[in-house]
Every structure is written in structure tokens, then in C-alpha cells.
Motif scaffolding. Structure first.
Motif, PDB file in Angstrom:
ATOM      1  N   GLY A  38       0.785  -1.237   0.000  1.00 42.67           N
ATOM      2  CA  GLY A  38       0.000   0.000   0.000  1.00 42.67           C
ATOM      3  C   GLY A  38       0.806   1.269   0.000  1.00 42.67           C
ATOM      4  N   GLY A  39       1.905   1.302  -0.765  1.00 38.67           N
ATOM      5  CA  GLY A  39       2.723   2.502  -0.834  1.00 38.67           C
ATOM      6  C   GLY A  39       2.108   3.593  -1.705  1.00 38.67           C
ATOM      7  N   THR A  40       2.902   4.621  -1.993  1.00 36.32           N
ATOM      8  CA  THR A  40       2.401   5.776  -2.733  1.00 36.32           C
ATOM      9  C   THR A  40       1.875   5.396  -4.107  1.00 36.32           C
ATOM     10  OG1 THR A  40       3.951   7.222  -1.570  1.00 36.32           O
ATOM     11  CG2 THR A  40       3.003   8.054  -3.617  1.00 36.32           C
TER      12      THR A  40
ATOM     13  N   ALA B 188      -2.790   4.443  -7.689  1.00 39.11           N
ATOM     14  CA  ALA B 188      -3.428   3.525  -8.632  1.00 39.11           C
ATOM     15  C   ALA B 188      -4.801   3.092  -8.118  1.00 39.11           C
ATOM     16  CB  ALA B 188      -2.544   2.306  -8.871  1.00 39.11           C
ATOM     17  N   ALA B 189      -4.879   2.761  -6.843  1.00 43.61           N
ATOM     18  CA  ALA B 189      -6.144   2.308  -6.262  1.00 43.61           C
ATOM     19  C   ALA B 189      -7.202   3.394  -6.346  1.00 43.61           C
ATOM     20  CB  ALA B 189      -5.928   1.899  -4.800  1.00 43.61           C
ATOM     21  N   TRP B 190      -6.845   4.604  -5.949  1.00 44.43           N
ATOM     22  CA  TRP B 190      -7.818   5.704  -5.971  1.00 44.43           C
ATOM     23  C   TRP B 190      -8.254   6.016  -7.402  1.00 44.43           C
ATOM     24  CZ3 TRP B 190      -4.692   9.389  -2.261  1.00 44.43           C
ATOM     25  CH2 TRP B 190      -4.731   8.862  -0.962  1.00 44.43           C
ATOM     26  N   THR B 191      -7.300   5.972  -8.332  1.00 45.61           N
ATOM     27  CA  THR B 191      -7.607   6.312  -9.729  1.00 45.61           C
ATOM     28  C   THR B 191      -8.581   5.315 -10.343  1.00 45.61           C
ATOM     29  OG1 THR B 191      -5.445   7.365 -10.039  1.00 45.61           O
ATOM     30  CG2 THR B 191      -6.634   6.701 -12.016  1.00 45.61           C
ATOM     31  N   PHE B 192      -8.274   4.009 -10.219  1.00 44.19           N
ATOM     32  CA  PHE B 192      -9.129   2.994 -10.830  1.00 44.19           C
ATOM     33  C   PHE B 192     -10.477   2.878 -10.115  1.00 44.19           C
ATOM     34  CE2 PHE B 192      -4.953   1.487 -12.422  1.00 44.19           C
ATOM     35  CZ  PHE B 192      -5.255   1.485 -13.779  1.00 44.19           C
ATOM     36  N   ALA B 193     -10.468   3.039  -8.785  1.00 46.40           N
ATOM     37  CA  ALA B 193     -11.727   2.969  -8.048  1.00 46.40           C
ATOM     38  C   ALA B 193     -12.642   4.132  -8.419  1.00 46.40           C
ATOM     39  CB  ALA B 193     -11.457   2.975  -6.551  1.00 46.40           C
ATOM     40  N   ALA B 194     -12.043   5.308  -8.623  1.00 48.74           N
ATOM     41  CA  ALA B 194     -12.829   6.475  -9.004  1.00 48.74           C
ATOM     42  C   ALA B 194     -13.460   6.301 -10.381  1.00 48.74           C
ATOM     43  CB  ALA B 194     -11.960   7.730  -8.976  1.00 48.74           C
TER      44      ALA B 194
ATOM     45  N   GLY C 157      -0.754   3.860   3.622  1.00 50.63           N
ATOM     46  CA  GLY C 157      -0.010   4.752   2.730  1.00 50.63           C
ATOM     47  C   GLY C 157       1.426   4.314   2.508  1.00 50.63           C
ATOM     48  N   GLY C 158       1.827   3.217   3.149  1.00 56.00           N
ATOM     49  CA  GLY C 158       3.195   2.737   2.968  1.00 56.00           C
ATOM     50  C   GLY C 158       4.197   3.431   3.868  1.00 56.00           C
TER      51      GLY C 158
ATOM     52  N   GLY D 279       7.347  -2.790  -2.022  1.00 58.66           N
ATOM     53  CA  GLY D 279       8.306  -1.815  -1.503  1.00 58.66           C
ATOM     54  C   GLY D 279       9.547  -2.433  -0.882  1.00 58.66           C
ATOM     55  N   THR D 280      10.104  -1.730   0.086  1.00 57.07           N
ATOM     56  CA  THR D 280      11.349  -2.151   0.734  1.00 57.07           C
ATOM     57  C   THR D 280      11.190  -2.128   2.243  1.00 57.07           C
ATOM     58  OG1 THR D 280      12.203   0.114   0.792  1.00 57.07           O
ATOM     59  CG2 THR D 280      12.734  -1.204  -1.148  1.00 57.07           C
TER      60      THR D 280
END
Length: 201
Positions: free
Chosen positions: A28-30, A35-41, A55-56, A160-161
């Protein structure tokens, strides 16, 4: 006469049929969040599985918290050098608990903002540890020990890392700080040895 009561302490079998999503994101990083907000919208059913941080790492233990504490350090530096700027002073101390509290307040506010955006866009944030159990199918183990299975028409891996210690002899025994612990100090260290380098912006 033996009891036929079936309501014993035996665990209830969990639903095994995966829930279907247009997009499942592991991590759940940046980048994942955007991406999640964009596709869900756009009307797609989206789920993000994140094991620890809303938010990572960036808004929780890395970029933004470090800049927050660096800003406090800059203010302290300016205050100690105030006479260079024609301002007299009678001394100052750094209260690390207050510095840390300021940083934690910022992180908490960012977490709330992220969750509100998830709610607004319709993307689902799942706090849990995810793993693949089949083709485009993941199992998320939740903090309470239960689990959910999610199947995505598309899946993004964005894990992520994490902080790691180099295999330097004696380093682990010295119990060094990573950037995570360094942002949670109770006091200002009298001295500090930094192994490696980083660019601060």
C-alpha cells in the motif's frame, strides 16, 4: 446422556470462495495508493492489501516523518545561531518527546487523510499480510487472525522495501538504529555514527 451441542470452541470454517475484484494490489505505498484511488474512481472494484502502514513507508516511517524532524532540527540550529542574525537569546533545550509528538501528529493526520480518500473513491483498504495462493488470487491474514481470499482480474505487486542490516561483523550485536528507530528517539544522542549515506532533500 452425551450432549449434542455443536457450539463448542471449534473454530468456524471461513469462507473459501475468493471475492472478485477488478484490481487487487499487494502493498500500500504511494504508487499503489494512487493507482487504487484512480481505478476505483473510474468505477472499478479495487482492494489494497497492506501489512502495516496506511499509505506505505513514505508518510509513516520514511520521507515525510524524517523531513518533519529535520525541520525541527533546522529550527533548533537557527535558534542556537540566533546571534548571527542579530537576535540575542538566553539558552534553549530540545525536547525530543515534543519533537516526536509533532511528528506522530503529522503521521496520524496523514493516515486519516488516506483512509478518507479510500472511502471517497470506493477503494477498499485491507490491513493484513497478503500472500498468493493461486493464479491472481491472494489470501490476506487480518490482525484478528481471520483471513480473506481475493481474486483480481488484474493484480499489482508493489511491496516496496524494508530496513535491513548489512552483514558487518559485530553490527547486529551493537543493536544499531535503522531509520525507523531513529525517528522514535527519546533523547538527542550525544554522538551518532552513520554507516552509509543518504541524500536529504
Amino acid at each position: 446422556m452425551k450432549s449434542t451441542d455443536k457450539t463448542s470452541s471449534a473454530p468456524v470454517l471461513e469462507k473459501t470462495e475468493p471475492e472478485d475484484f477488478d484490481l487487487v494490489i499487494l502493498g500500500g505505498g504511494t504508487g499503489s495508493t494512487i493507482a487504487a484511488w484512480t481505478f476505483a474512481a473510474q468505477g472499478q472494484r479495487v482492494a489494497v492489501i497492506e501489512r502495516k502502514y496506511i499509505g506505505g513507508s513514505c508518510p509513516n516511517i520514511a520521507c515525510l516523518p524524517s523531513k518533519n524532524i529535520i525541520h525541527s532540527a533546522k529550527v533548533a540550529s537557527y535558534f542556537r545561531r540566533s546571534e548571527e542574525f542579530g537576535i540575542t537569546r538566553n539558552g534553549s533545550t530540545v525536547d525530543m518527546s515534543a519533537v516526536r509528538g509533532r511528528k506522530r501528529k503529522m503521521v496520524s493526520g496523514l493516515n486519516d487523510m488516506y483512509l478518507e480518500n479510500y472511502k471517497k473513491t470506493g477503494a477498499e483498504f485491507i490491513l493484513g499480510s497478503g500472500r498468493f495462493i493461486g493464479l491472481r488470487t491472494l489470501e490476506a491474514t487480518l490482525p484478528d487472525g481471520t483471513s480473506r481470499r481475493l481474486r483480481g482480474a488484474n493484480v499489482i505487486i508493489s511491496t516496496g522495501t524494508r530496513a535491513a542490516l548489512e552483514p558487518i561483523p559485530g553490527l547486529a550485536d551493537a543493536q544499531p538504529l535503522t531509520h525507523v528507530e531513529a525517528l522514535e528517539l527519546d533523547d538527542v544522542p550525544e554522538c551518532l555514527l552513520v554507516i552509509g549515506e543518504a541524500t536529504l532533500v
